[in-house]
Motif scaffolding. Structure first.
Motif, PDB file in Angstrom:
ATOM      1  N   GLY A  31      39.039  38.214 -26.898  1.00 31.16           N
ATOM      2  CA  GLY A  31      39.602  39.135 -27.328  1.00 31.16           C
ATOM      3  C   GLY A  31      38.769  40.542 -26.594  1.00 31.16           C
ATOM      4  N   VAL A  34      39.854  40.333 -22.784  1.00 32.18           N
ATOM      5  CA  VAL A  34      40.984  40.869 -22.648  1.00 32.18           C
ATOM      6  C   VAL A  34      40.932  42.663 -22.604  1.00 32.18           C
ATOM      7  CG1 VAL A  34      43.312  40.929 -23.306  1.00 32.18           C
ATOM      8  CG2 VAL A  34      42.176  38.866 -23.305  1.00 32.18           C
ATOM      9  N   PHE A  35      40.225  43.272 -23.726  1.00 33.01           N
ATOM     10  CA  PHE A  35      40.169  44.466 -24.086  1.00 33.01           C
ATOM     11  C   PHE A  35      39.454  45.245 -22.557  1.00 33.01           C
ATOM     12  CE2 PHE A  35      37.830  48.277 -25.316  1.00 33.01           C
ATOM     13  CZ  PHE A  35      38.856  49.062 -26.025  1.00 33.01           C
ATOM     14  N   SER A  36      38.594  44.491 -22.165  1.00 33.20           N
ATOM     15  CA  SER A  36      37.641  45.029 -21.282  1.00 33.20           C
ATOM     16  C   SER A  36      38.528  45.039 -20.102  1.00 33.20           C
ATOM     17  CB  SER A  36      36.355  44.327 -20.916  1.00 33.20           C
ATOM     18  OG  SER A  36      35.662  44.477 -22.236  1.00 33.20           O
ATOM     19  N   GLY A  68      44.170  42.849 -26.697  1.00 36.91           N
ATOM     20  CA  GLY A  68      42.431  42.497 -27.045  1.00 36.91           C
ATOM     21  C   GLY A  68      41.893  42.731 -28.555  1.00 36.91           C
ATOM     22  N   SER A  71      43.510  40.437 -30.822  1.00 37.71           N
ATOM     23  CA  SER A  71      42.671  39.218 -30.796  1.00 37.71           C
ATOM     24  C   SER A  71      41.395  39.257 -31.881  1.00 37.71           C
ATOM     25  CB  SER A  71      42.439  38.824 -29.498  1.00 37.71           C
ATOM     26  OG  SER A  71      41.928  37.397 -29.363  1.00 37.71           O
ATOM     27  N   CYS A  72      40.832  40.131 -31.638  1.00 35.09           N
ATOM     28  CA  CYS A  72      39.600  40.518 -32.269  1.00 35.09           C
ATOM     29  C   CYS A  72      39.834  40.479 -33.770  1.00 35.09           C
ATOM     30  CB  CYS A  72      38.728  41.747 -31.889  1.00 35.09           C
ATOM     31  SG  CYS A  72      38.030  41.566 -30.254  1.00 35.09           S
TER      32      CYS A  72
END
Length: 354
Positions: A31, A34-36, A68, A71-72
């Motif tokens: 996650g 994906v965020f990054s 992201g 997901s975290c």
């Protein structure tokens, strides 16, 4: 008949819980990845927002950033559930929340798959955005003294140098716009006057390009003015000789850059989706195996876990029936409200006595 029914001993349940705990923390790191990626793509798009017509292209990075974060959050929560499932007392408080949580996980997985698809499918929208944005940017190239547009010349020049491109679709696009500012034109010159008069819109058009279109690798000095005039240059034929200008248009260059980046990110998100699906399936098996323990006072007894309580066909049928019932219920309510409204609007008869 249940789908993917598996028998579990206490040892297997413990191993499943421990494995899922580890997988959930891997998913947290996925996650963050994906965020990054979404943040990086957003920054890259922001860098060249001046040559993009609208903000539709930011839908992809915003979706990646949101996925992201979710997901975290989802996987961190699932990791806590898996850890507490090893202790029957701690797990008891999570039992009422597991079914709605698994339903949310299923919806979350659908969203991840949708985001992966749009990473591959946004090419068409991005192409039209770049085409119109670059066209407008080239029109404002000369406005170095106009507030709000004075940066455009530098932006276009840096873009053409960095991506080794020229114009929107090619170098000839510069022949159709006045890219030289009026402050650098000698209006007392007959040539300048003739060029302006020959154009309906009163623009100064030349068969030339900005310096940033020049290819520094070419052995010949850059021919950026009178590009189509063979007689103006020695031993030169612009139709046959390889020009020392960048031939590729900036729309094509930027489209390739961003679409390849989005495709790579889409592939990564698909892998994350597969991993999330396996985690959700594992959570469902853990949930049902703990729920189906015959004797809660004997945690060492065997139990059965499954993905779906019934077969896939029966599950779909029951879901459709539930949706139909909800639809009929809403229709009955709407009809009842309509009937009440009709009665309320009836006009009482008035008898006139003469």
């Amino acid at each position: 008949m249940a789908l993917l029914k598996v028998k579990f001993s206490q040892k297997k349940r413990v191993k499943l819980a421990q494995g899922l705990w580890l997988m959930n923390w891997f998913s947290v790191f996925a996650g963050i990845l994906v965020f990054s990626m979404g943040l990086f793509l957003k920054i890259e798009l922001r860098k060249r927002s001046e040559v993009m017509d609208n903000s539709e292209s930011h839908f992809v990075p915003n979706s990646l950033i949101l996925m992201g974060i979710l997901s975290c959050a989802f996987n961190g929560f699932a990791g806590k559930i898996c850890y507490d499932s090893l202790d029957p007392v701690k797990f008891a408080k999570w039992k009422p929340l597991l079914k709605p949580y698994l339903a949310l996980c299923f919806l979350f997985n659908i969203l991840i798959f949708f985001v992966a698809l749009i990473c591959f499918l946004m090419r068409g929208s991005l192409e039209s955005t770049l085409a119109q944005g670059l066209k407008n940017g080239m029109k404002f190239y000369r406005d170095t003294d106009t507030p709000g547009r004075c940066f455009m010349k530098k932006t276009i020049d840096m873009l053409q140098i960095e991506f080794k491109c020229c114009g929107n679709n090619g170098f000839k696009d510069w022949f159709e716009v006045q890219w030289i500012s009026n402050r650098y034109l000698d209006f007392s010159s007959k040539e300048v006057k003739d060029r302006i008069k020959s154009n309906v819109d009163g623009r100064y058009l030349v068969d030339g390009v900005p310096f940033s279109c020049c290819n520094p690798s070419s052995p010949r000095p850059c021919i950026q003015y009178q590009v189509t005039n063979n007689s103006a240059h020695y031993s030169y034929d612009y139709q046959t000789e390889e020009l020392n200008l960048w031939r590729r248009g900036c729309r094509e260059a930027l489209l390739y850059y961003y679409s390849s980046m989005m495709s790579s990110m889409g592939a990564v998100v698909l892998l994350v989706w597969l991993f999330e699906m396996s985690v959700t399936a594992g959570l469902r098996l853990l949930h049902t195996s703990l729920e189906s323990i015959a004797n809660p006072e004997d945690p060492e007894c065997e139990s059965e876990g499954w993905i779906l309580e019934n077969s896939l066909k029966d599950t779909l049928k029951s879901v459709l029936e539930s949706l139909k019932k909800i639809g009929k219920f809403n229709q009955v309510e709407a009809d009842a409200e309509g009937a009440e409204g009709g009665e309320g609007t009836k006009t009482p008869a008035i008898t006139t006595v003469s």
